[in-house]
Write a protein that holds these residues in place. Structure first.
Motif, PDB file in Angstrom:
ATOM      1  N   THR B   2       0.846  -1.194   0.000  1.00  0.00           N
ATOM      2  CA  THR B   2       0.000   0.000   0.000  1.00  0.00           C
ATOM      3  C   THR B   2       0.874   1.233   0.000  1.00  0.00           C
ATOM      4  OG1 THR B   2      -1.610  -1.212   1.302  1.00  0.00           O
ATOM      5  CG2 THR B   2      -1.836   1.174   1.226  1.00  0.00           C
ATOM      6  N   ALA B   3       0.580   2.174  -0.910  1.00  0.00           N
ATOM      7  CA  ALA B   3       1.406   3.363  -1.014  1.00  0.00           C
ATOM      8  C   ALA B   3       1.038   4.392   0.056  1.00  0.00           C
ATOM      9  CB  ALA B   3       1.262   3.948  -2.407  1.00  0.00           C
ATOM     10  N   VAL B   4      -0.249   4.689   0.143  1.00  0.00           N
ATOM     11  CA  VAL B   4      -0.751   5.622   1.144  1.00  0.00           C
ATOM     12  C   VAL B   4      -1.843   4.899   1.930  1.00  0.00           C
ATOM     13  CG1 VAL B   4      -1.785   7.874   1.593  1.00  0.00           C
ATOM     14  CG2 VAL B   4      -0.300   7.561  -0.410  1.00  0.00           C
ATOM     15  N   SER B   5      -1.631   4.765   3.212  1.00  0.00           N
ATOM     16  CA  SER B   5      -2.599   4.040   4.032  1.00  0.00           C
ATOM     17  C   SER B   5      -3.171   4.951   5.110  1.00  0.00           C
ATOM     18  CB  SER B   5      -1.961   2.805   4.670  1.00  0.00           C
ATOM     19  OG  SER B   5      -0.865   3.194   5.471  1.00  0.00           O
ATOM     20  N   GLN B   6      -4.407   4.676   5.479  1.00  0.00           N
ATOM     21  CA  GLN B   6      -5.083   5.468   6.510  1.00  0.00           C
ATOM     22  C   GLN B   6      -5.742   4.519   7.491  1.00  0.00           C
ATOM     23  OE1 GLN B   6      -6.956   8.372   3.157  1.00  0.00           O
ATOM     24  NE2 GLN B   6      -7.839   8.645   5.179  1.00  0.00           N
ATOM     25  N   THR B   7      -5.754   4.919   8.746  1.00  0.00           N
ATOM     26  CA  THR B   7      -6.506   4.173   9.749  1.00  0.00           C
ATOM     27  C   THR B   7      -7.202   5.150  10.685  1.00  0.00           C
ATOM     28  OG1 THR B   7      -4.508   4.060  11.129  1.00  0.00           O
ATOM     29  CG2 THR B   7      -5.024   2.130   9.770  1.00  0.00           C
ATOM     30  N   ALA B  87     -17.941  13.197   7.147  1.00  0.00           N
ATOM     31  CA  ALA B  87     -17.418  13.294   5.777  1.00  0.00           C
ATOM     32  C   ALA B  87     -16.453  12.136   5.573  1.00  0.00           C
ATOM     33  CB  ALA B  87     -16.673  14.615   5.582  1.00  0.00           C
ATOM     34  N   VAL B  88     -15.913  12.064   4.354  1.00  0.00           N
ATOM     35  CA  VAL B  88     -14.804  11.143   4.110  1.00  0.00           C
ATOM     36  C   VAL B  88     -13.530  11.979   4.043  1.00  0.00           C
ATOM     37  CG1 VAL B  88     -13.824   9.379   2.615  1.00  0.00           C
ATOM     38  CG2 VAL B  88     -16.309   9.601   2.807  1.00  0.00           C
ATOM     39  N   TYR B  89     -12.533  11.589   4.799  1.00  0.00           N
ATOM     40  CA  TYR B  89     -11.265  12.318   4.851  1.00  0.00           C
ATOM     41  C   TYR B  89     -10.215  11.501   4.108  1.00  0.00           C
ATOM     42  CZ  TYR B  89     -13.536  15.318   8.212  1.00  0.00           C
ATOM     43  OH  TYR B  89     -14.400  16.205   8.800  1.00  0.00           O
ATOM     44  N   PHE B  90      -9.570  12.170   3.143  1.00  0.00           N
ATOM     45  CA  PHE B  90      -8.546  11.513   2.347  1.00  0.00           C
ATOM     46  C   PHE B  90      -7.184  12.114   2.641  1.00  0.00           C
ATOM     47  CE2 PHE B  90     -10.851   8.809  -0.538  1.00  0.00           C
ATOM     48  CZ  PHE B  90     -12.103   9.380  -0.626  1.00  0.00           C
ATOM     49  N   CYS B  91      -6.224  11.243   2.803  1.00  0.00           N
ATOM     50  CA  CYS B  91      -4.838  11.647   2.894  1.00  0.00           C
ATOM     51  C   CYS B  91      -4.217  11.451   1.518  1.00  0.00           C
ATOM     52  CB  CYS B  91      -4.145  10.772   3.938  1.00  0.00           C
ATOM     53  SG  CYS B  91      -2.392  11.077   4.130  1.00  0.00           S
ATOM     54  N   ALA B  92      -3.233  12.258   1.178  1.00  0.00           N
ATOM     55  CA  ALA B  92      -2.538  12.118  -0.101  1.00  0.00           C
ATOM     56  C   ALA B  92      -1.083  12.510   0.087  1.00  0.00           C
ATOM     57  CB  ALA B  92      -3.185  12.990  -1.182  1.00  0.00           C
ATOM     58  N   SER B  93      -0.249  12.113  -0.864  1.00  0.00           N
ATOM     59  CA  SER B  93       1.146  12.534  -0.827  1.00  0.00           C
ATOM     60  C   SER B  93       1.639  12.789  -2.247  1.00  0.00           C
ATOM     61  CB  SER B  93       2.021  11.470  -0.148  1.00  0.00           C
ATOM     62  OG  SER B  93       2.206  10.349  -0.995  1.00  0.00           O
ATOM     63  N   SER B  94       2.702  13.576  -2.345  1.00  0.00           N
ATOM     64  CA  SER B  94       3.328  13.830  -3.639  1.00  0.00           C
ATOM     65  C   SER B  94       4.818  14.029  -3.422  1.00  0.00           C
ATOM     66  CB  SER B  94       2.721  15.052  -4.335  1.00  0.00           C
ATOM     67  OG  SER B  94       2.942  16.216  -3.585  1.00  0.00           O
ATOM     68  N   GLN B  95       5.574  13.943  -4.505  1.00  0.00           N
ATOM     69  CA  GLN B  95       7.035  14.061  -4.406  1.00  0.00           C
ATOM     70  C   GLN B  95       7.462  15.392  -3.822  1.00  0.00           C
ATOM     71  OE1 GLN B  95       8.113  12.438  -8.557  1.00  0.00           O
ATOM     72  NE2 GLN B  95      10.058  12.629  -7.502  1.00  0.00           N
ATOM     73  N   GLY B  96       6.736  16.453  -4.210  1.00  0.00           N
ATOM     74  CA  GLY B  96       7.074  17.774  -3.727  1.00  0.00           C
ATOM     75  C   GLY B  96       5.875  18.686  -3.842  1.00  0.00           C
ATOM     76  N   ALA B  99       3.183  22.056  -8.537  1.00  0.00           N
ATOM     77  CA  ALA B  99       1.912  21.662  -9.146  1.00  0.00           C
ATOM     78  C   ALA B  99       2.103  20.570 -10.187  1.00  0.00           C
ATOM     79  CB  ALA B  99       1.261  22.882  -9.792  1.00  0.00           C
ATOM     80  N   PHE B 100       3.341  20.389 -10.608  1.00  0.00           N
ATOM     81  CA  PHE B 100       3.697  19.370 -11.593  1.00  0.00           C
ATOM     82  C   PHE B 100       3.457  17.963 -11.072  1.00  0.00           C
ATOM     83  CE2 PHE B 100       6.161  17.851 -15.143  1.00  0.00           C
ATOM     84  CZ  PHE B 100       6.821  16.728 -14.675  1.00  0.00           C
ATOM     85  N   TYR B 101       3.584  17.778  -9.767  1.00  0.00           N
ATOM     86  CA  TYR B 101       3.587  16.428  -9.204  1.00  0.00           C
ATOM     87  C   TYR B 101       2.187  15.865  -9.000  1.00  0.00           C
ATOM     88  CZ  TYR B 101       8.535  17.135  -8.200  1.00  0.00           C
ATOM     89  OH  TYR B 101       9.882  17.372  -8.308  1.00  0.00           O
ATOM     90  N   GLU B 102       2.046  14.616  -9.412  1.00  0.00           N
ATOM     91  CA  GLU B 102       0.812  13.874  -9.179  1.00  0.00           C
ATOM     92  C   GLU B 102       0.658  13.582  -7.691  1.00  0.00           C
ATOM     93  OE1 GLU B 102       1.200  10.124 -11.061  1.00  0.00           O
ATOM     94  OE2 GLU B 102      -0.409   9.193  -9.906  1.00  0.00           O
ATOM     95  N   GLN B 103      -0.560  13.604  -7.206  1.00  0.00           N
ATOM     96  CA  GLN B 103      -0.830  13.233  -5.821  1.00  0.00           C
ATOM     97  C   GLN B 103      -1.362  11.806  -5.766  1.00  0.00           C
ATOM     98  OE1 GLN B 103      -2.996  16.185  -3.553  1.00  0.00           O
ATOM     99  NE2 GLN B 103      -1.865  17.853  -4.509  1.00  0.00           N
ATOM    100  N   TYR B 104      -0.905  11.076  -4.774  1.00  0.00           N
ATOM    101  CA  TYR B 104      -1.340   9.692  -4.546  1.00  0.00           C
ATOM    102  C   TYR B 104      -2.233   9.689  -3.313  1.00  0.00           C
ATOM    103  CZ  TYR B 104       2.323   8.311  -7.803  1.00  0.00           C
ATOM    104  OH  TYR B 104       3.095   8.162  -8.923  1.00  0.00           O
ATOM    105  N   PHE B 105      -3.397   9.084  -3.465  1.00  0.00           N
ATOM    106  CA  PHE B 105      -4.407   9.167  -2.416  1.00  0.00           C
ATOM    107  C   PHE B 105      -4.523   7.871  -1.622  1.00  0.00           C
ATOM    108  CE2 PHE B 105      -6.600  13.198  -2.933  1.00  0.00           C
ATOM    109  CZ  PHE B 105      -6.053  13.643  -4.125  1.00  0.00           C
ATOM    110  N   GLY B 106      -4.865   8.039  -0.352  1.00  0.00           N
ATOM    111  CA  GLY B 106      -5.204   6.900   0.487  1.00  0.00           C
ATOM    112  C   GLY B 106      -6.638   6.472   0.251  1.00  0.00           C
TER     113      GLY B 106
END
Lengths: 110, 114
Positions: B2-7, B87-96, B99-106
């Protein structure tokens, strides 16, 4: 301020039909454009993105999108949808932060 | 992996309680985010951290406090929960931060306040 507008909230298509989902944005500066997809029970994932160059970008699973600067649009297309394309599709614009549209729920009937 | 995980994935609690949602990414990214998706499915950014430093705070009530103990983790603590926090809460991450960088979501955490 950035904003994103997706034209259709719900779309129902039969398999093999062509798809076009509209997306318009507003932002005064340079933008980076994205389409994300959320399949049932799964997390958001990137379908395709545009930063510069050829305004027609190709993504995964046969999807493509065209950036038309003069119309502030970034519409998503697929020539022939499949049942497995049933999902929610989000257009997003990244200027100073990532801003999402309200999403379009696509249901493909088999 | 799993790349981005939430609990947790689901959280049901009563008004007035305090709760936390945890997020971890194993992508080696520098930047992490919290988004809120309301009942109308609008996804809005709440916070962004880069290398443990807060860089975006989108006029979120100060009952919400993010904490980033290290680059790989961004937790969200919510005090005195209100009905409107459901609500639904999403965490995400990106390289930096670019705005160029894609975000990966949990996968999201569905919070229900009763």
């Amino acid at each position: 301020a950035q904003s994103v507008s997706q034209h259709n909230h719900h779309v129902i298509l039969s398999e093999a039909a062509s798809l076009e989902l509209g997306c318009n944005y507003s932002y005064g500066g340079t933008v980076n454009l994205f389409w994300y997809v959320q399949y049932p029970g799964q997390h958001l994932q990137l379908l395709l993105k545009y930063f510069s160059g050829d305004p027609l970008v190709k993504g995964i699973k046969g999807f493509e999108a065209e950036f038309i600067k003069s119309k502030f649009s970034f519409n998503l297309r697929k020539p022939s949808v499949q049942w497995s394309d049933t999902a929610e599709y989000f257009c997003a614009v990244n200027g100073d932060k990532l801003v999402f549209g309200a999403g379009t729920i696509l249901r493909v009937k088999s | 992996d799993t790349a981005v995980s939430q609990t947790p994935k689901y959280l049901v609690t009563q008004m007035g309680n305090d709760k936390s949602i945890k997020c971890e990414q194993n992508l080696g990214h520098d930047t992490m985010y919290w988004y809120k998706q309301d009942s109308k499915k609008f996804l809005k950014i709440m916070f962004s951290y880069n290398n443990k430093e807060l860089i975006i705070n989108e006029t979120v009530p100060n009952r919400f406090s993010p904490k980033s103990p290290d680059k790989a983790h961004l937790n969200l603590h919510i005090n005195s929960l209100e009905l409107g926090d459901s609500a639904v809460y999403f965490c995400a991450s990106s390289q930096g931060t670019s705005a160029f960088y894609e975000q990966y979501f949990g996968p999201g955490t569905r919070l229900t306040v009763t």
